[in-house]
Design a protein around this motif. Structure first.
Motif, PDB file in Angstrom:
ATOM      1  N   ALA A  57      -1.608  19.985  -2.266  1.00 56.36           N
ATOM      2  CA  ALA A  57      -0.966  20.060  -3.572  1.00 56.36           C
ATOM      3  C   ALA A  57      -0.699  21.507  -3.933  1.00 56.36           C
ATOM      4  CB  ALA A  57      -1.856  19.406  -4.626  1.00 56.36           C
ATOM      5  N   ARG A  58       0.153  21.701  -4.909  1.00 52.98           N
ATOM      6  CA  ARG A  58       0.390  23.051  -5.412  1.00 52.98           C
ATOM      7  C   ARG A  58      -0.875  23.597  -6.061  1.00 52.98           C
ATOM      8  NH1 ARG A  58       4.804  25.694  -3.479  1.00 52.98           N
ATOM      9  NH2 ARG A  58       6.588  24.283  -3.354  1.00 52.98           N
ATOM     10  N   PRO A  59      -1.096  24.904  -6.009  1.00 51.83           N
ATOM     11  CA  PRO A  59      -2.295  25.453  -6.624  1.00 51.83           C
ATOM     12  C   PRO A  59      -2.395  25.071  -8.094  1.00 51.83           C
ATOM     13  CG  PRO A  59      -1.188  27.103  -5.274  1.00 51.83           C
ATOM     14  CD  PRO A  59      -0.271  25.918  -5.361  1.00 51.83           C
ATOM     15  N   ALA A  60      -3.547  24.559  -8.463  1.00 56.18           N
ATOM     16  CA  ALA A  60      -3.771  24.161  -9.851  1.00 56.18           C
ATOM     17  C   ALA A  60      -4.407  25.315 -10.609  1.00 56.18           C
ATOM     18  CB  ALA A  60      -4.692  22.932  -9.909  1.00 56.18           C
ATOM     19  N   ARG A  61      -3.945  25.543 -11.794  1.00 50.12           N
ATOM     20  CA  ARG A  61      -4.540  26.574 -12.635  1.00 50.12           C
ATOM     21  C   ARG A  61      -5.680  25.948 -13.432  1.00 50.12           C
ATOM     22  NH1 ARG A  61      -1.689  31.150 -12.877  1.00 50.12           N
ATOM     23  NH2 ARG A  61       0.446  31.163 -12.102  1.00 50.12           N
ATOM     24  N   THR A  62      -6.848  26.457 -13.219  1.00 47.49           N
ATOM     25  CA  THR A  62      -7.999  25.911 -13.919  1.00 47.49           C
ATOM     26  C   THR A  62      -8.970  27.032 -14.223  1.00 47.49           C
ATOM     27  OG1 THR A  62      -9.907  24.425 -13.763  1.00 47.49           O
ATOM     28  CG2 THR A  62      -9.040  25.311 -11.690  1.00 47.49           C
ATOM     29  N   GLY A  63      -9.548  26.969 -15.396  1.00 49.80           N
ATOM     30  CA  GLY A  63     -10.526  27.971 -15.767  1.00 49.80           C
ATOM     31  C   GLY A  63     -11.941  27.518 -15.498  1.00 49.80           C
ATOM     32  N   ALA A  64     -12.101  26.305 -14.972  1.00 46.38           N
ATOM     33  CA  ALA A  64     -13.442  25.787 -14.718  1.00 46.38           C
ATOM     34  C   ALA A  64     -14.136  26.647 -13.670  1.00 46.38           C
ATOM     35  CB  ALA A  64     -13.360  24.342 -14.255  1.00 46.38           C
ATOM     36  N   PRO A  65     -15.365  27.067 -13.932  1.00 52.43           N
ATOM     37  CA  PRO A  65     -16.070  27.896 -12.948  1.00 52.43           C
ATOM     38  C   PRO A  65     -16.448  27.083 -11.720  1.00 52.43           C
ATOM     39  CG  PRO A  65     -17.540  27.293 -14.740  1.00 52.43           C
ATOM     40  CD  PRO A  65     -16.173  26.823 -15.139  1.00 52.43           C
ATOM     41  N   LEU A  66     -16.546  27.755 -10.610  1.00 52.66           N
ATOM     42  CA  LEU A  66     -17.024  27.124  -9.388  1.00 52.66           C
ATOM     43  C   LEU A  66     -18.542  26.990  -9.454  1.00 52.66           C
ATOM     44  CD1 LEU A  66     -14.946  29.068  -6.711  1.00 52.66           C
ATOM     45  CD2 LEU A  66     -14.548  26.736  -7.528  1.00 52.66           C
ATOM     46  N   PRO A  67     -19.110  26.118  -8.632  1.00 51.74           N
ATOM     47  CA  PRO A  67     -20.577  26.053  -8.565  1.00 51.74           C
ATOM     48  C   PRO A  67     -21.156  27.411  -8.199  1.00 51.74           C
ATOM     49  CG  PRO A  67     -19.585  24.185  -7.424  1.00 51.74           C
ATOM     50  CD  PRO A  67     -18.462  25.114  -7.762  1.00 51.74           C
ATOM     51  N   ALA A  68     -22.393  27.633  -8.562  1.00 49.75           N
ATOM     52  CA  ALA A  68     -23.041  28.922  -8.289  1.00 49.75           C
ATOM     53  C   ALA A  68     -22.986  29.232  -6.799  1.00 49.75           C
ATOM     54  CB  ALA A  68     -24.488  28.887  -8.765  1.00 49.75           C
ATOM     55  N   ALA A  69     -22.772  30.501  -6.477  1.00 51.58           N
ATOM     56  CA  ALA A  69     -22.728  30.915  -5.074  1.00 51.58           C
ATOM     57  C   ALA A  69     -24.035  30.562  -4.385  1.00 51.58           C
ATOM     58  CB  ALA A  69     -22.467  32.414  -4.984  1.00 51.58           C
ATOM     59  N   GLY A  70     -23.929  29.981  -3.193  1.00 49.83           N
ATOM     60  CA  GLY A  70     -25.113  29.603  -2.440  1.00 49.83           C
ATOM     61  C   GLY A  70     -25.691  28.259  -2.810  1.00 49.83           C
ATOM     62  N   ALA A  71     -25.096  27.560  -3.783  1.00 48.36           N
ATOM     63  CA  ALA A  71     -25.589  26.230  -4.143  1.00 48.36           C
ATOM     64  C   ALA A  71     -25.479  25.303  -2.935  1.00 48.36           C
ATOM     65  CB  ALA A  71     -24.783  25.671  -5.307  1.00 48.36           C
ATOM     66  N   PRO A  72     -26.464  24.428  -2.708  1.00 44.50           N
ATOM     67  CA  PRO A  72     -26.427  23.546  -1.532  1.00 44.50           C
ATOM     68  C   PRO A  72     -25.112  22.787  -1.437  1.00 44.50           C
ATOM     69  CG  PRO A  72     -28.563  23.400  -2.619  1.00 44.50           C
ATOM     70  CD  PRO A  72     -27.678  24.224  -3.520  1.00 44.50           C
ATOM     71  N   LEU A  73     -24.513  22.839  -0.281  1.00 43.11           N
ATOM     72  CA  LEU A  73     -23.201  22.239  -0.103  1.00 43.11           C
ATOM     73  C   LEU A  73     -23.235  20.725  -0.243  1.00 43.11           C
ATOM     74  CD1 LEU A  73     -20.213  22.565   0.498  1.00 43.11           C
ATOM     75  CD2 LEU A  73     -20.758  22.643   2.945  1.00 43.11           C
ATOM     76  N   ASP A  74     -24.340  20.097   0.128  1.00 43.46           N
ATOM     77  CA  ASP A  74     -24.378  18.644  -0.016  1.00 43.46           C
ATOM     78  C   ASP A  74     -24.344  18.216  -1.485  1.00 43.46           C
ATOM     79  OD1 ASP A  74     -26.972  19.505  -0.645  1.00 43.46           O
ATOM     80  OD2 ASP A  74     -27.879  17.649   0.111  1.00 43.46           O
ATOM     81  N   GLU A  75     -24.645  19.161  -2.400  1.00 42.01           N
ATOM     82  CA  GLU A  75     -24.575  18.857  -3.831  1.00 42.01           C
ATOM     83  C   GLU A  75     -23.220  19.216  -4.432  1.00 42.01           C
ATOM     84  OE1 GLU A  75     -27.777  20.905  -5.712  1.00 42.01           O
ATOM     85  OE2 GLU A  75     -29.337  19.953  -4.474  1.00 42.01           O
ATOM     86  N   THR A  76     -22.507  20.126  -3.803  1.00 38.53           N
ATOM     87  CA  THR A  76     -21.234  20.593  -4.364  1.00 38.53           C
ATOM     88  C   THR A  76     -20.025  20.071  -3.608  1.00 38.53           C
ATOM     89  OG1 THR A  76     -21.198  22.603  -3.000  1.00 38.53           O
ATOM     90  CG2 THR A  76     -22.359  22.720  -5.115  1.00 38.53           C
ATOM     91  N   PHE A  77     -20.228  19.467  -2.455  1.00 38.86           N
ATOM     92  CA  PHE A  77     -19.132  19.075  -1.574  1.00 38.86           C
ATOM     93  C   PHE A  77     -18.120  18.176  -2.279  1.00 38.86           C
ATOM     94  CE2 PHE A  77     -17.215  16.127   1.460  1.00 38.86           C
ATOM     95  CZ  PHE A  77     -16.667  16.997   2.386  1.00 38.86           C
ATOM     96  N   ALA A  78     -18.584  17.104  -2.909  1.00 37.21           N
ATOM     97  CA  ALA A  78     -17.669  16.147  -3.530  1.00 37.21           C
ATOM     98  C   ALA A  78     -16.849  16.810  -4.628  1.00 37.21           C
ATOM     99  CB  ALA A  78     -18.446  14.951  -4.083  1.00 37.21           C
ATOM    100  N   GLN A  79     -17.494  17.664  -5.444  1.00 35.42           N
ATOM    101  CA  GLN A  79     -16.780  18.334  -6.525  1.00 35.42           C
ATOM    102  C   GLN A  79     -15.728  19.296  -5.977  1.00 35.42           C
ATOM    103  OE1 GLN A  79     -17.620  21.855  -9.813  1.00 35.42           O
ATOM    104  NE2 GLN A  79     -19.351  20.639  -9.083  1.00 35.42           N
ATOM    105  N   LEU A  80     -16.120  20.102  -4.988  1.00 31.97           N
ATOM    106  CA  LEU A  80     -15.185  21.072  -4.423  1.00 31.97           C
ATOM    107  C   LEU A  80     -14.016  20.367  -3.745  1.00 31.97           C
ATOM    108  CD1 LEU A  80     -17.668  23.661  -2.863  1.00 31.97           C
ATOM    109  CD2 LEU A  80     -16.233  23.990  -4.894  1.00 31.97           C
ATOM    110  N   GLN A  81     -14.297  19.290  -3.036  1.00 34.88           N
ATOM    111  CA  GLN A  81     -13.233  18.565  -2.347  1.00 34.88           C
ATOM    112  C   GLN A  81     -12.259  17.936  -3.338  1.00 34.88           C
ATOM    113  OE1 GLN A  81     -14.057  14.934   0.084  1.00 34.88           O
ATOM    114  NE2 GLN A  81     -13.276  16.199   1.767  1.00 34.88           N
ATOM    115  N   ALA A  82     -12.792  17.366  -4.404  1.00 36.17           N
ATOM    116  CA  ALA A  82     -11.923  16.756  -5.413  1.00 36.17           C
ATOM    117  C   ALA A  82     -11.028  17.805  -6.068  1.00 36.17           C
ATOM    118  CB  ALA A  82     -12.769  16.035  -6.458  1.00 36.17           C
TER     119      ALA A  82
END
Length: 321
Positions: A57-82
């Protein structure tokens, strides 16, 4: 400080280097259709845009912060992928990098036990003073590296094979959304980033073929020297690798991109590039050389002015990010 760290890290680097060489050796041969497309670009140096796959998709403009750096990927994977699927370029880049870290960690986790044991049994009594100092410096550096490995282990705890299987698609998505490092990695390696899954997904080569023209066009339009460096090598007659197989050998385009790269090269690289240009010009007509020189000057002014080639040092690793 445990001396085991040195071998673990060196073995990991060897595994990464081996995978890189394997990928470049297994690239498909030139396609006549794609060769014709490459020749059609000779007049302008511009690649036609292609329709992006539905996952890009085209880059979406969003101000939502990303999960904290180093956060376990198994906890952030679904959010980041979506978020990446919705066009969030920052989330796509973060997901690609975290998956890459876990992929490298998985590849270097199990090494030959006999080799490790032989290293840890190594005696230092026979070393001279210079060797001991060098050895100590390496051990100190490995202590820092071991801390980084620990962070990767925390990041990747719980990451399963199903998540890791999305590595190539995630890097492609980040590349299509404009991440320059992901773009260089995907152009160079594509599905060969994960050779173990390539046979199960031969359609990934078709996806690569459809995405490459747009990625090249975007890279050139944004003044990305990584793309220029990749193209000057891919077009060279006799070049191997996935991108070389896509574009096909073309002495004229090889000279064009080499000339463009030379115009902005760092001073310490000029002499070597001049020698390469002297070889590349052999067999070209005066008209071809003049047209290529004019194209390189125009492209430099329009897209690369003020940009350094420092991001592409000799031997740079396209997927080091």
């Amino acid at each position: 400080m445990n001396r085991r760290y040195l071998l673990v890290v060196c073995a990991g680097l060897a595994a990464i280097g081996g995978a890189y060489l394997l990928g470049r050796a297994n690239g498909p041969g030139p396609s006549p259709t794609l060769q014709a497309q490459a020749e059609a670009t000779a007049a302008t140096g511009n690649w036609p845009a292609v329709k992006a796959p539905s996952s890009s998709a085209r880059p979406a403009r969003t101000g939502a912060p990303l999960p904290a750096a180093g956060a376990p990927l198994d906890e952030t994977f679904a959010q980041l992928q979506a978020r990446a699927n919705a066009g969030d370029a920052r989330a796509a880049a973060r997901l690609a990098r975290d998956l890459g870290r876990c992929h490298r960690l998985r590849g270097s986790a199990s090494k030959d036990a006999a080799t490790i044991d032989a290293f840890t049994r190594r005696e230092v009594e026979g070393m001279n003073a210079d060797q001991l100092r060098t050895y100590q410096h390496l051990l100190d550096a490995m202590e820092l590296r071991q801390a980084a490995i620990g962070r990767d282990q925390a990041l990747c705890a719980g990451v399963d094979d199903e998540m890791l299987a999305t590595l190539v698609d995630s890097i492609a998505q980040a590349a299509m959304l404009g991440d320059d490092e992901a773009r260089a990695c995907y152009l160079d390696r594509g599905p060969l980033l994960d050779t173990r899954r390539l046979l199960d997904r031969p359609e990934s080569l078709g996806a690569y073929r459809s995405q490459v023209p747009r990625l090249i066009e975007a890279g050139l339009g944004s003044g990305d020297w990584r793309v220029v460096d990749l193209l000057r090598r891919a077009y060279e007659p006799g070049a191997q690798g996935l991108l070389a197989g896509f574009v096909g050998a073309d002495p004229v385009l090889h000279y064009r991109y080499l000339k463009l790269y030379r115009l902005a090269a760092e001073p310490h690289r000029v002499a070597r590039l001049d020698r390469e240009l002297a070889s590349a010009v052999v067999g070209l007509t005066r008209a071809q050389v003049a047209e290529a020189d004019e194209w390189a000057q125009r492209t430099l002014r329009n897209h690369f002015a003020g940009r350094s080639t420092g991001a592409t040092p000799p031997g740079w690793e396209t997927c080091a990010f």
